[in-house]
Design a protein around this motif. Sequence first.
Motif, PDB file in Angstrom:
ATOM      1  N   GLY A   9      17.014  84.113  80.471  1.00 52.37           N
ATOM      2  CA  GLY A   9      16.228  82.898  80.714  1.00 52.37           C
ATOM      3  C   GLY A   9      14.785  83.276  80.977  1.00 52.37           C
ATOM      4  N   LYS A  10      13.965  82.242  81.120  1.00 49.74           N
ATOM      5  CA  LYS A  10      12.530  82.406  81.338  1.00 49.74           C
ATOM      6  C   LYS A  10      12.252  83.171  82.648  1.00 49.74           C
ATOM      7  N   GLY A  11      11.094  83.791  82.737  1.00 51.60           N
ATOM      8  CA  GLY A  11      10.718  84.481  83.971  1.00 51.60           C
ATOM      9  C   GLY A  11      10.689  83.510  85.149  1.00 51.60           C
ATOM     10  N   GLY A  12      11.220  83.924  86.282  1.00 53.62           N
ATOM     11  CA  GLY A  12      11.146  83.124  87.505  1.00 53.62           C
ATOM     12  C   GLY A  12      12.251  82.104  87.703  1.00 53.62           C
ATOM     13  N   VAL A  13      13.173  81.971  86.722  1.00 54.69           N
ATOM     14  CA  VAL A  13      14.212  80.939  86.867  1.00 54.69           C
ATOM     15  C   VAL A  13      15.328  81.350  87.831  1.00 54.69           C
ATOM     16  N   GLN A 192      30.346  87.009  78.542  1.00 51.70           N
ATOM     17  CA  GLN A 192      29.852  85.662  78.803  1.00 51.70           C
ATOM     18  C   GLN A 192      28.325  85.711  78.867  1.00 51.70           C
ATOM     19  N   PHE A 193      27.669  84.880  78.072  1.00 47.58           N
ATOM     20  CA  PHE A 193      26.212  84.760  78.173  1.00 47.58           C
ATOM     21  C   PHE A 193      25.879  83.619  79.116  1.00 47.58           C
ATOM     22  N   VAL A 194      25.142  83.933  80.163  1.00 45.81           N
ATOM     23  CA  VAL A 194      24.804  82.929  81.162  1.00 45.81           C
ATOM     24  C   VAL A 194      23.306  82.647  81.067  1.00 45.81           C
ATOM     25  N   PHE A 195      22.965  81.460  80.585  1.00 54.28           N
ATOM     26  CA  PHE A 195      21.559  81.075  80.543  1.00 54.28           C
ATOM     27  C   PHE A 195      21.179  80.452  81.865  1.00 54.28           C
ATOM     28  N   VAL A 196      20.151  81.012  82.487  1.00 53.45           N
ATOM     29  CA  VAL A 196      19.689  80.433  83.741  1.00 53.45           C
ATOM     30  C   VAL A 196      18.462  79.589  83.412  1.00 53.45           C
ATOM     31  N   THR A 197      18.458  78.368  83.937  1.00 54.20           N
ATOM     32  CA  THR A 197      17.280  77.520  83.746  1.00 54.20           C
ATOM     33  C   THR A 197      16.982  76.798  85.054  1.00 54.20           C
ATOM     34  N   ARG A 198      15.816  76.193  85.118  1.00 54.40           N
ATOM     35  CA  ARG A 198      15.485  75.305  86.235  1.00 54.40           C
ATOM     36  C   ARG A 198      15.478  73.909  85.654  1.00 54.40           C
ATOM     37  N   PRO A 199      15.599  72.887  86.505  1.00 54.45           N
ATOM     38  CA  PRO A 199      15.521  71.540  85.941  1.00 54.45           C
ATOM     39  C   PRO A 199      14.070  71.196  85.600  1.00 54.45           C
ATOM     40  N   ASP A 200      13.495  71.912  84.656  1.00 52.21           N
ATOM     41  CA  ASP A 200      12.151  71.569  84.178  1.00 52.21           C
ATOM     42  C   ASP A 200      12.036  71.803  82.668  1.00 52.21           C
ATOM     43  N   ARG A 201      11.011  71.185  82.084  1.00 53.03           N
ATOM     44  CA  ARG A 201      10.930  71.103  80.631  1.00 53.03           C
ATOM     45  C   ARG A 201      10.842  72.471  79.948  1.00 53.03           C
ATOM     46  N   ILE A 202       9.890  73.300  80.418  1.00 50.95           N
ATOM     47  CA  ILE A 202       9.629  74.560  79.730  1.00 50.95           C
ATOM     48  C   ILE A 202      10.851  75.496  79.793  1.00 50.95           C
TER      49      ILE A 202
END
Length: 291
Positions: A9-13, A192-202
């Motif tokens: 996932g994106k940096g900082g998520v 298992q691929f785990v995508f980490v995201t935040r509840p934000d658009r980018i």
Amino acid sequence: MTKFLFFSGKGGVGKTSLSSSAAVMLAQRGEKTLLVTTDPASNLGDVFHQSVGLLATPVVGVDNLYIQEIDPVESLRLYKERALAPLRELFPEDVVRSIEEKMSGPCTEEIATFDQFIACMHQPDYDYVIFDTAPTGHTLRLLELPGSWSAHIEMSAQGTGQTCIGGVEALTASKKQYDQAVQALRDGNRTQFVFVTRPDRIAIQEMMRSSKELQKLNIDNQMAIVNGVIPEEDRDHPYAARRWAVQSKYLAQVQAVFTGRIVEIPLYPDDVVGLDNISEVGRDLAHVLAV
Ligand SMILES: Nc1ncnc2c1ncn2[C@@H]1O[C@H](COP(=O)(O)OP(=O)(O)O)[C@@H](O)[C@H]1O
Ligand SMILES: [Mg+2]
């Protein structure tokens, strides 16, 4: 057979936080676990308050847990050294040096890093190997390699017998390993691929981009963690309520676009550092990760 979890996932998520928590949770359950970071910007050492090196080191205070860092520059140095050592005995220094110069291109660097990555996947001693991966593009590049690498070896074998790192004889031996790694990556029972995201658009955009890239590589064993969701009991606080209004919109968006399983991890009052906090997050993860 060793099982693999990839956090990306994106940096900082929250990749490092959640991969560390998952690793501690599994280790505490008695699974021998290796946590590897391939992110040059990783702060794994800060999370555990100890140094991380190129070799797996035991985590102080957690039985069964080891941490390791794959560093591209150091990987390249080791890889070249392994390839050049036998030549040093046969050829004069200037010849070896000119071969070394030819090995300094991006091709060697990619293969060297990937070689380390494959080595991390071939560790029958461990029950779990967990990867805390670099922001997405980099990781996917690594995953694309085995296919092209195999093709490259085959083409070289038919042609001049040369690859960008020397004679093909040295490589075909590990083609089997590479192919096995790709097979494991596609096997939903092992990886298992785990995508980490935040509840934000980018963050969601970046997750979806890499999720689709993986699907193109026939890797469908994907799940998403939406990290940092305001806990239900705090949502009527005026400040949190406004945050939640935005978050709920993006949560709905994740539901609409991501095809795999989606779970939520709450926003904690503290940063996820130190064993106490990591273990707490690990307990929350135990409920949502199917491991
Ligand atoms: N659910 C959470 N609640 C509160 N803080 C979090 C949460 N997840 C991560 N953090 C904090 O957010 C920051 C970034 O997390 P980190 O795991 O380093 O992200 P990444 O590895 O994806 O760059 C860190 O300070 C971490 O402690
Ligand atoms: Mg990180």
